[in-house]
Design a protein around this motif. Structure first.
Motif, short mmCIF file in Angstrom:
data_model
loop_
_atom_site.label_atom_id
_atom_site.label_comp_id
_atom_site.label_asym_id
_atom_site.label_seq_id
_atom_site.Cartn_x
_atom_site.Cartn_y
_atom_site.Cartn_z
N GLU A 173 0.99 -1.08 0.06
CA GLU A 173 0.11 0.20 -0.01
C GLU A 173 0.89 1.32 -0.08
O GLU A 173 0.45 2.28 -0.77
CB GLU A 173 -0.92 -0.17 1.26
CG GLU A 173 -2.09 -0.92 0.95
CD GLU A 173 -3.00 -0.36 -0.12
OE1 GLU A 173 -3.34 0.83 -0.30
OE2 GLU A 173 -3.27 -1.39 -1.09
N ARG A 174 1.86 1.27 0.85
CA ARG A 174 2.97 2.31 0.75
C ARG A 174 3.44 2.65 -0.48
O ARG A 174 3.52 3.66 -1.00
CB ARG A 174 3.88 2.28 2.10
CG ARG A 174 4.98 3.21 2.08
CD ARG A 174 4.26 4.58 2.69
NE ARG A 174 5.37 5.52 2.94
CZ ARG A 174 5.43 6.66 2.44
NH1 ARG A 174 4.45 7.36 1.78
NH2 ARG A 174 6.46 7.42 2.81
N VAL A 175 3.82 1.40 -1.25
CA VAL A 175 4.67 1.52 -2.47
C VAL A 175 3.47 1.91 -3.55
O VAL A 175 3.91 2.94 -4.14
CB VAL A 175 4.98 -0.02 -2.91
CG1 VAL A 175 5.24 -0.07 -4.55
CG2 VAL A 175 6.13 -0.49 -2.19
N LYS A 176 2.38 1.84 -3.53
CA LYS A 176 1.16 2.18 -4.49
C LYS A 176 1.16 3.86 -4.14
O LYS A 176 1.07 4.58 -5.14
CB LYS A 176 -0.15 1.71 -3.97
CG LYS A 176 -0.34 0.35 -4.26
CD LYS A 176 -1.78 0.01 -3.96
CE LYS A 176 -1.98 -1.47 -4.08
NZ LYS A 176 -3.62 -1.76 -3.63
N GLU A 177 1.20 4.23 -2.72
CA GLU A 177 1.08 5.90 -2.54
C GLU A 177 2.51 6.38 -3.23
O GLU A 177 2.28 7.44 -3.91
CB GLU A 177 1.24 5.79 -1.15
CG GLU A 177 1.06 7.44 -0.58
CD GLU A 177 1.07 7.22 0.77
OE1 GLU A 177 1.69 7.80 1.62
OE2 GLU A 177 0.19 6.54 1.49
N LEU A 178 3.48 5.82 -3.00
CA LEU A 178 4.82 6.54 -3.56
C LEU A 178 4.72 6.40 -5.09
O LEU A 178 5.16 7.33 -5.63
CB LEU A 178 6.02 5.59 -2.93
CG LEU A 178 6.28 5.75 -1.60
CD1 LEU A 178 7.36 4.80 -1.11
CD2 LEU A 178 6.66 7.27 -1.29
N LEU A 179 4.08 5.29 -5.54
CA LEU A 179 4.10 5.37 -7.21
C LEU A 179 3.36 6.43 -7.68
O LEU A 179 3.51 7.22 -8.78
CB LEU A 179 3.38 3.97 -7.80
CG LEU A 179 4.48 2.92 -7.65
CD1 LEU A 179 3.78 1.58 -7.87
CD2 LEU A 179 5.62 2.89 -8.53
N GLU A 187 7.33 10.93 -7.28
CA GLU A 187 8.63 11.51 -6.88
C GLU A 187 9.84 10.72 -6.87
O GLU A 187 10.83 11.03 -7.32
CB GLU A 187 8.38 12.35 -5.81
CG GLU A 187 7.30 13.17 -5.62
CD GLU A 187 6.89 13.86 -4.12
OE1 GLU A 187 7.55 13.26 -3.18
OE2 GLU A 187 6.09 14.63 -4.12
N LEU A 188 9.58 9.31 -6.78
CA LEU A 188 10.71 8.60 -6.82
C LEU A 188 10.41 7.40 -8.04
O LEU A 188 9.52 7.07 -8.28
CB LEU A 188 10.68 7.70 -5.60
CG LEU A 188 10.88 8.58 -4.06
CD1 LEU A 188 10.55 7.59 -3.01
CD2 LEU A 188 12.03 9.12 -4.17
N ASN A 189 11.61 6.87 -8.48
CA ASN A 189 11.31 5.63 -9.32
C ASN A 189 11.37 4.42 -8.61
O ASN A 189 11.63 4.49 -7.33
CB ASN A 189 12.57 5.80 -10.55
CG ASN A 189 13.91 5.57 -9.72
OD1 ASN A 189 14.23 4.68 -8.83
ND2 ASN A 189 14.89 6.26 -10.17
N SER A 203 12.18 0.84 -3.82
CA SER A 203 12.78 -0.32 -3.39
C SER A 203 13.66 -0.23 -2.32
O SER A 203 13.63 -0.80 -1.29
CB SER A 203 13.43 -1.13 -4.63
OG SER A 203 14.18 -2.32 -4.10
N TYR A 204 14.69 0.74 -2.40
CA TYR A 204 15.72 1.07 -1.44
C TYR A 204 15.05 1.71 -0.13
O TYR A 204 15.23 1.28 0.77
CB TYR A 204 16.61 2.08 -2.27
CG TYR A 204 17.56 2.52 -1.00
CD1 TYR A 204 18.67 1.80 -0.86
CD2 TYR A 204 17.58 3.72 -0.41
CE1 TYR A 204 19.79 2.03 0.15
CE2 TYR A 204 18.68 4.10 0.47
CZ TYR A 204 19.46 3.39 0.79
OH TYR A 204 20.41 3.77 1.87
#
Length: 154
Positions: free
Chosen positions: A91-97, A101-103, A108-109
């Motif tokens: 869910e956090r990855v979805k938000e970041l996507l 702002e980040l690739n 992943s890092y």
């Protein structure tokens, strides 16, 4: 700051329920809530995901043996703490996507995945989509944090 009677406790419980709140008097329910809160704080609201194992982090934070935490959590929630963490991380990855702002390598890092491939595989296992396919979807519906892990199965 005095003790309340069982009648007062029952009345308080009803008033809280009417307000959408819950009186937690079950120690196991309180522990589950604490585990939920620590995981949500750790993944969604902290800029740094802990460098130590999640199991060690939870044990230290809650001052309980991880095996005990894990057994109680699985028994009550029906999924493991690890599965619950993975669901929240995705869910956090979805938000970041969505923030864009980040690739994927940076995400992943940031989320402490061993590789972009590991993140992508886990993302697809949970969502059914690759991260890039997810970004392309117009209707980017995210699950509310409070509902994560309540009806998911692996």
């Amino acid at each position: 700051m005095e003790d309340i009677t069982p009648e007062q406790r029952a009345e308080l419980k009803i008033v809280l329920l009417n307000s959408g709140l819950e009186l937690m008097d079950d120690k196991r329910a309180m522990l589950i809530e604490k585990i939920n809160n620590v995981i949500i704080e750790m993944i969604h609201y902290s800029d740094e995901v802990p460098k130590i194992n999640y199991s060690d982090f939870l044990s230290e934070k809650l001052d309980y043996d991880y095996t005990y935490l894990s057994n109680v959590f699985s028994e009550v929630k029906g999924i493991t703490i690890q599965q619950f963490i993975i669901i929240h991380k995705i869910e956090r990855v979805k938000e970041l996507l969505l923030y864009d702002e980040l690739n994927l390598t940076e995400i992943s890092y940031k989320m402490h995945y061993s590789s972009v491939a590991h993140l992508s595989n886990q993302f697809k296992k949970i969502t059914g989509l690759t991260p890039s396919d997810y970004k392309k979807i117009k209707d980017k519906k995210r699950q509310p944090i409070e509902e994560i892990g309540t009806d998911q199965s692996f």
